[in-house]
Design a protein around this motif. Structure first.
Motif, PDB file in Angstrom:
ATOM      1  N   VAL A 101       1.193  -1.206   0.176  1.00  0.00           N
ATOM      2  CA  VAL A 101      -0.100  -0.161  -0.151  1.00  0.00           C
ATOM      3  C   VAL A 101       0.915   1.601   0.094  1.00  0.00           C
ATOM      4  O   VAL A 101       2.556   0.536   0.017  1.00  0.00           O
ATOM      5  CB  VAL A 101      -1.401   0.299   1.589  1.00  0.00           C
ATOM      6  N   TYR A 107      -7.528   4.028   2.949  1.00  0.00           N
ATOM      7  CA  TYR A 107      -8.048   3.047   2.082  1.00  0.00           C
ATOM      8  C   TYR A 107      -9.353   2.309   2.504  1.00  0.00           C
ATOM      9  O   TYR A 107      -9.498   2.440   4.098  1.00  0.00           O
ATOM     10  CB  TYR A 107      -7.052   1.520   2.079  1.00  0.00           C
ATOM     11  N   ILE A 181      -8.576  -3.824  -1.375  1.00  0.00           N
ATOM     12  CA  ILE A 181      -8.838  -2.811  -0.875  1.00  0.00           C
ATOM     13  C   ILE A 181      -8.319  -1.427  -2.187  1.00  0.00           C
ATOM     14  O   ILE A 181      -8.406  -1.511  -3.362  1.00  0.00           O
ATOM     15  CB  ILE A 181      -7.189  -2.187  -0.316  1.00  0.00           C
ATOM     16  N   PRO A 183      -8.071   2.573  -2.564  1.00  0.00           N
ATOM     17  CA  PRO A 183      -7.700   3.985  -2.467  1.00  0.00           C
ATOM     18  C   PRO A 183      -8.032   5.295  -2.402  1.00  0.00           C
ATOM     19  O   PRO A 183      -9.069   5.201  -3.355  1.00  0.00           O
ATOM     20  CB  PRO A 183      -6.362   4.471  -2.945  1.00  0.00           C
TER      21      PRO A 183
END
Ligand SMILES: *[C@@H]1O[C@H](CO)[C@@H](O)[C@H](O)[C@H]1NC(C)=O
Ligand SMILES: *[C@@H]1O[C@H](CO)[C@@H](O)[C@H](O)[C@H]1NC(C)=O
Ligand SMILES: *[C@@H]1O[C@H](CO)[C@@H](O)[C@H](O)[C@H]1NC(C)=O
Length: 230
Positions: A101, A107, A181, A183
């Motif tokens: 990440v 996130y 996930i 962002p």
């Protein structure tokens, strides 16, 4: 309408986030997205989800442990392809996914769990879900009396790798179906002093709902209530 001033404010706030999110999807620009179809074969090429257009790929390479299973075929037509396979963890107490990440980016992290009697035992499992060292949630399909559930959290990673872990709470075997996930583009939404935000409830107000008017400026009229975690 006057009765729901908070609802409207929230709606406006959330819609900004969600519409930028949806535009991203429409543009097939899934930069920074990770969408894992857990338990799908390592050699399976990425594919697009039917309803979302999101590109799912195998979880091979994101987790070093676990075995792969398939839900019962009768459930397949009801659920999308990402749920047909799962990864389960008979060995070890704690098993983790590691995701790369960007540190400091917020996130949305979502994990989904579908049992679907993959082991033929007809026993809904119960286990703990961790985000790094922090307990995120207890996943108890047995208490829910259901084949599937999901969890979401909005979280700002403190390093460039993020661990999502499944931990035993007895003899029950942890499993996971999808791990995703995203962002968040807007860094001015969901800011908190107190930590990460665990999903509590999402409300959709459609034109058919009657009690709440549809807002043309807010095409996905939805409200997300979050509770603070960690
Ligand atoms: C994550 O980052 C490390 C280096 O920082 C790299 O070696 C590894 O391949 C990356 N993993 C994935 C799945 O992209
Ligand atoms: C869960 O899935 C199994 C296998 O398809 C099915 O037999 C069972 O009825 C489902 N449970 C519920 C609560 O729907
Ligand atoms: C959001 O991003 C802007 C521009 O990159 C930055 O100046 C600001 O400090 C950020 N705000 C937060 C709360 O991270």
């Amino acid at each position: 309408m006057e009765k729901h001033p908070h609802a409207l404010r929230l709606c406006a706030l959330i819609c900004i986030t969600f519409s930028s999110f949806l535009h991203l999807v429409e543009a097939q620009d899934q930069k920074g997205f990770i969408s894992l179809d857990c338990g799908s074969p390592p050699n399976e090429p990425p594919y697009n989800g039917v309803h979302t257009g999101l590109t799912y790929s195998t979880d091979d390479g994101f987790v070093q442990t676990g075995k792969t299973g398939k839900i019962q075929r009768e459930l397949e037509p009801v659920l999308g392809k990402p749920f047909w396979t799962l990864r389960y963890f008979p060995d070890g107490n704690r098993n983790c996914y590691t995701l790369n990440v960007t540190q400091g980016t917020t996130y949305l992290i979502r994990a989904r769990f579908v049992y679907g009697n993959y082991d033929g035992l007809n026993e809904y499992p119960s286990f703990d879900l961790y985000l790094g060292p922090n307990l995120w949630e207890n996943i108890d399909l047995s208490a829910l009396g259901t084949n599937g559930t999901f969890e979401e959290i909005i979280h700002k990673p403190v390093s460039k790798s993020l661990q999502v872990c499944l931990v035993k709470r007895g003899t029950s075997i942890p499993l996971i179906s999808t791990l995703e996930i995203r962002p968040l583009q807007n860094n001015n939404t969901y800011n908190t002093q107190s930590g990460s935000l665990r999903y509590s409830r999402r409300r959709y107000f459609s034109t058919a709902s009657g009690s709440v008017r549809y807002q043309p400026s807010c095409p996905f009229d939805s409200i997300k209530f979050m509770v603070t975690k960690f």
